[in-house]
Design a protein around this motif. Structure first.
Motif, mmCIF file in Angstrom:
data_model
loop_
_atom_site.group_PDB
_atom_site.id
_atom_site.type_symbol
_atom_site.label_atom_id
_atom_site.label_comp_id
_atom_site.label_asym_id
_atom_site.label_seq_id
_atom_site.Cartn_x
_atom_site.Cartn_y
_atom_site.Cartn_z
ATOM 1 N N TYR A 119 0.843 -1.204 0.000
ATOM 2 C CA TYR A 119 0.000 0.000 0.000
ATOM 3 C C TYR A 119 0.881 1.258 0.000
ATOM 4 N N ALA A 120 1.927 1.248 0.822
ATOM 5 C CA ALA A 120 2.780 2.445 0.927
ATOM 6 C C ALA A 120 3.552 2.689 -0.373
ATOM 7 N N THR A 121 3.942 1.617 -1.050
ATOM 8 C CA THR A 121 4.607 1.792 -2.350
ATOM 9 C C THR A 121 3.649 2.449 -3.342
ATOM 10 N N LYS A 122 2.379 2.062 -3.274
ATOM 11 C CA LYS A 122 1.383 2.678 -4.160
ATOM 12 C C LYS A 122 1.296 4.190 -3.870
ATOM 13 N N ILE A 123 1.332 4.566 -2.592
ATOM 14 C CA ILE A 123 1.281 6.004 -2.263
ATOM 15 C C ILE A 123 2.527 6.705 -2.817
ATOM 16 N N ILE A 124 3.699 6.111 -2.573
ATOM 17 C CA ILE A 124 4.941 6.738 -3.068
ATOM 18 C C ILE A 124 4.884 6.852 -4.594
ATOM 19 N N TYR A 125 4.415 5.786 -5.242
ATOM 20 C CA TYR A 125 4.336 5.778 -6.709
ATOM 21 C C TYR A 125 3.437 6.908 -7.219
ATOM 22 N N GLU A 126 2.334 7.138 -6.524
ATOM 23 C CA GLU A 126 1.382 8.178 -6.961
ATOM 24 C C GLU A 126 1.850 9.584 -6.595
ATOM 25 N N GLU A 127 2.613 9.721 -5.513
ATOM 26 C CA GLU A 127 2.860 11.065 -4.970
ATOM 27 C C GLU A 127 4.300 11.564 -5.084
ATOM 28 N N VAL A 128 5.252 10.662 -5.346
ATOM 29 C CA VAL A 128 6.667 11.086 -5.352
ATOM 30 C C VAL A 128 7.248 10.883 -6.748
ATOM 31 N N ASP A 129 7.799 11.944 -7.319
ATOM 32 C CA ASP A 129 8.464 11.841 -8.621
ATOM 33 C C ASP A 129 9.706 10.956 -8.458
ATOM 34 N N PRO A 130 9.788 9.837 -9.202
ATOM 35 C CA PRO A 130 10.926 8.922 -9.020
ATOM 36 C C PRO A 130 12.287 9.570 -9.281
ATOM 37 N N LYS A 131 12.288 10.715 -9.957
ATOM 38 C CA LYS A 131 13.586 11.326 -10.301
ATOM 39 C C LYS A 131 14.098 12.312 -9.241
ATOM 40 N N ILE A 189 8.870 3.061 4.169
ATOM 41 C CA ILE A 189 8.922 3.088 2.696
ATOM 42 C C ILE A 189 9.215 4.511 2.244
ATOM 43 N N THR A 190 10.169 4.632 1.299
ATOM 44 C CA THR A 190 10.567 5.950 0.806
ATOM 45 C C THR A 190 11.361 5.743 -0.479
ATOM 46 N N LYS A 191 11.916 6.825 -1.030
ATOM 47 C CA LYS A 191 12.932 6.664 -2.079
ATOM 48 C C LYS A 191 14.271 6.695 -1.362
ATOM 49 N N GLY A 192 15.053 5.619 -1.481
ATOM 50 C CA GLY A 192 16.275 5.469 -0.682
ATOM 51 C C GLY A 192 17.457 6.243 -1.235
ATOM 52 N N PHE A 246 8.562 2.042 -10.671
ATOM 53 C CA PHE A 246 9.139 3.218 -10.009
ATOM 54 C C PHE A 246 10.629 3.320 -10.370
ATOM 55 N N ASN A 247 11.339 2.204 -10.270
ATOM 56 C CA ASN A 247 12.783 2.223 -10.543
ATOM 57 C C ASN A 247 13.083 2.535 -12.009
ATOM 58 N N LEU A 248 12.252 1.995 -12.920
ATOM 59 C CA LEU A 248 12.463 2.301 -14.346
ATOM 60 C C LEU A 248 12.300 3.804 -14.579
#
Ligand code: SF4
Length: 603
Positions: free
Chosen positions: A39-51, A82-85, A538-540
């Motif tokens: 669930y938390a990955t889904k939030i990060i995916y929707e709300e945090v720019d992977p770059k 869960i975050t972008k590391g 997200f990683n791609l």
């Protein structure tokens, strides 16, 4: 309407504005991703720019529980961060035991989203549904165990805590989020993200129960799974007796125990640092997490020598290896001391030990000039190990600052990044892929950089022997299965160690009776696959490609020198195409539209 398992509430804390809001859990997402990691990955995916820069204000950190957290399900004390590391630049999920997750549920929340950046150090106090951001100026700078004590003094003596140590405050890429001062949500530098936000920690206490959808069926599943765990050799006794350190002799015994920065994979002095020796010389008692019948944790003290009187939690297997064999150190008291220091500073022991090992090789090869190190940084020296951990934790001098960035950046600075035993800049754990082929594929494809707990193929490849550890055939399927299973398990809220006895069917039964969702083994594995693919997306988008799914050159080219796996290298390419194929990904490692549609990730 969700019938049980979840509390249905998410806390969103904006540190920039100081605004705290309570949001409803999205039922559709809960069905598709469960809780915790998914669930938390889904939030990060929707709300945090992977770059984004992971240490910028735009990153978010989610402290999440799963639907089984806070219930009577066995080993259900897990909490995920869960975050972008920042160590890797990938999606990151760290999983930790203890009592924090259940306390958060009992306070009425499934997860906490931390966003923005506070002007001054703050902590969060959550008490029976009430939430408050408070000043942490006088806790800032304190070691993890002191911060834990202070947080409880300031709030409630029985509060559960999460905190960062000095490493997190200084944004070291080795930094953990610590829990109760000695349990670590480690890897990928999650503690640095909290430090970048001036966020010292959380204290939480509550008294609510967690409803389950079908109480009688759920309790029957609880009794059944507890009985299964009691009958397994590891979960039913071995883990309590020797902790995870029982693996030292097992893994060294098959010649897959990376030694001296993986220059070899067999440590002749392994007996001196084994779980048996730790029990004899240092163990005071075991420690378990909430609702855990396994009790693998160690509480230890140093009873003699230079560090006499020091005491704390651990070390567990990975820490004994990274601070021990990887550095060529067989002085168990020095390893135990280095482990205590890592906890106090709030540093990941795998990355810390492996970074010291890389530093030792760089020093012995003459790549680190003698004047850059205040002491001879040589393999086998327990004293050098302890001093190097202090340098790293305090970021003292040039070498201390470099050590605090992990082995890849250290090696890169001195012109030899190939001496970093890492994937996606994260150090690999205590199993040498040359001696266990599938785990190498797992490291290469793991979504948070090299990691053993994304898909623990050591269980079939070494422990049960169900798969031949030196064969390449079928490893794509094996790795995929373990990665999917672990993604779903991490999102349920119970401990990975339960899978020594329990199967996916047992976990699915606990989940379906707790939540009321229709979760059988097929759905459970599909949820796991969906989460794995979302992390990959997200990683791609962050810029990772097939070329990043690799292993250190040493593992691919240099044969193991001694021991039972002598002569072995890892031929990763033999497995990678097969893995992409069984995943339904193209040759570049991107999920096909067909696969995304089948998983409900594309309309
Ligand atoms: S098996 Fe060990 S780590 Fe897992 S929940 Fe139990 S005590 Fe904690």
């Amino acid at each position: 309407m969700i019938k049980g398992g979840f509390q249905g509430k998410i806390l969103r804390v904006n540190l920039t504005s100081g605004k705290i809001i309570v949001e409803d859990l999205n039922e559709d997402w809960a069905k598709k991703f469960l809780g915790g990691r998914g669930y938390a990955t889904k939030i990060i995916y929707e709300e945090v720019d992977p770059k984004i820069d992971p240490l910028s204000e735009k990153n978010k950190v989610i402290i999440a529980t799963g639907p089984l957290g806070g219930t009577l399900a066995p080993s259900s004390g897990r909490t995920m961060v869960i975050t972008k590391g920042p160590l890797t630049g990938t999606i990151a999920c760290s999983n930790v035991g203890g009592y924090f997750g259940p306390a958060l549920k009992h306070a009425g929340f499934d997860m906490v989203i931390i966003e923005g950046k506070a002007k001054e150090p703050v902590y969060l106090w959550i008490y029976k549904g009430e939430v408050e951001l408070k000043c942490a100026k006088d806790i800032w700078g304190k070691a993890s165990d002191e911060a834990d004590k202070l947080l409880r003094e300031k709030t409630h003596p029985k509060a559960e805590t999460m905190e960062i140590g000095p490493a997190g405050e200084k944004q070291s890429l080795v930094a953990n989020a610590m829990f109760n001062g000695h349990r670590a949500a480690g890897r990928t530098g999650v503690g640095a993200v909290l430090g970048s936000k001036n966020f010292k920690g959380i204290a939480v206490r509550g008294n609510l129960g967690v409803k389950v959808a079908e109480p009688e069926k759920f309790m029957a599943a609880v009794y059944k799974t507890r009985e299964i765990l009691s009958k397994d050799a590891f979960s039913g006794g071995g883990a309590a007796m020797l902790g995870s350190a029982m693996l030292v002799n097992v893994i060294n015994g098959v010649g897959a125990f990376p030694t001296k920065n993986a220059q070899d994979a067999y440590f002749p002095e392994a007996e001196k640092i084994s779980g048996e020796t730790l029990r004899e010389r240092n163990l005071i008692r075991n420690e378990g997490c909430a609702e855990c019948p396994i009790g693998c944790g160690r509480v230890t003290e140093i009873k003699e020598g230079k560090y006499k009187g020091a005491h704390g939690g651990g070390p567990e297997y990975e820490s004994i290896w990274s601070l021990g064999a990887m550095c060529g150190v067989s002085d168990l008291n020095a390893i135990v001391m280095a482990n205590y220091l890592c906890d106090k500073y709030g540093m990941d022991t795998i990355t810390a030990g492996s970074t010291v090992a890389c530093g030792m090789e760089l020093y012995e090869e003459g790549y680190i000039p003698k004047e850059d190190s205040p002491f001879p940084l040589i393999f086998g020296s327990g004293e050098a190990l302890v001093e190097a951990i202090k340098l790293m934790g305090e970021q003292k001098g040039k070498l201390g600052k470099l050590l605090a960035q992990g082995s890849y950046r250290l090696g890169e600075y001195y012109g030899h990044p190939e001496l970093s035993m890492s994937v996606k800049k994260q150090e690999f754990p205590a199993y040498d892929p040359r001696g266990v082929k599938g785990i190498g594929l797992e490291y290469a494809t793991s979504n948070r950089g090299a990691c053993h707990v994304r898909g623990y193929t050591i269980a079939p490849e070494v422990l049960s022997g169900a798969a031949d550890r030196l064969k390449y055939e079928g490893k794509g399927e094996l790795v995929k299965t373990f990665q999917d299973l672990t993604s779903a398990l991490d999102s349920s809220g119970i401990c990975l160690f339960t899978t020594f006895g329990m199967g996916g069917e047992d976990i699915a039964l606990l989940l379906s009776t707790a939540t009321g969702f229709k979760v059988d083994i097929n759905e459970f594995m599909k949820i796991g696959e969906r989460i794995w693919n979302l992390e990959r997306l997200f990683n791609l988008k962050a810029g990772f490609t097939r070329k990043d799914d690799t292993l250190p050159m040493r593992i691919l080219k240099e044969p193991i020198k001694t021991g039972p796996s002598k002569g072995e290298i890892e031929e990763l390419d033999k497995m990678l195409d097969d893995y992409y194929k069984v995943r339904g990904w193209d040759k570049n490692g991107a999920p096909t539209n067909e696969k995304l549609k089948a998983l409900g990730l594309l309309d």
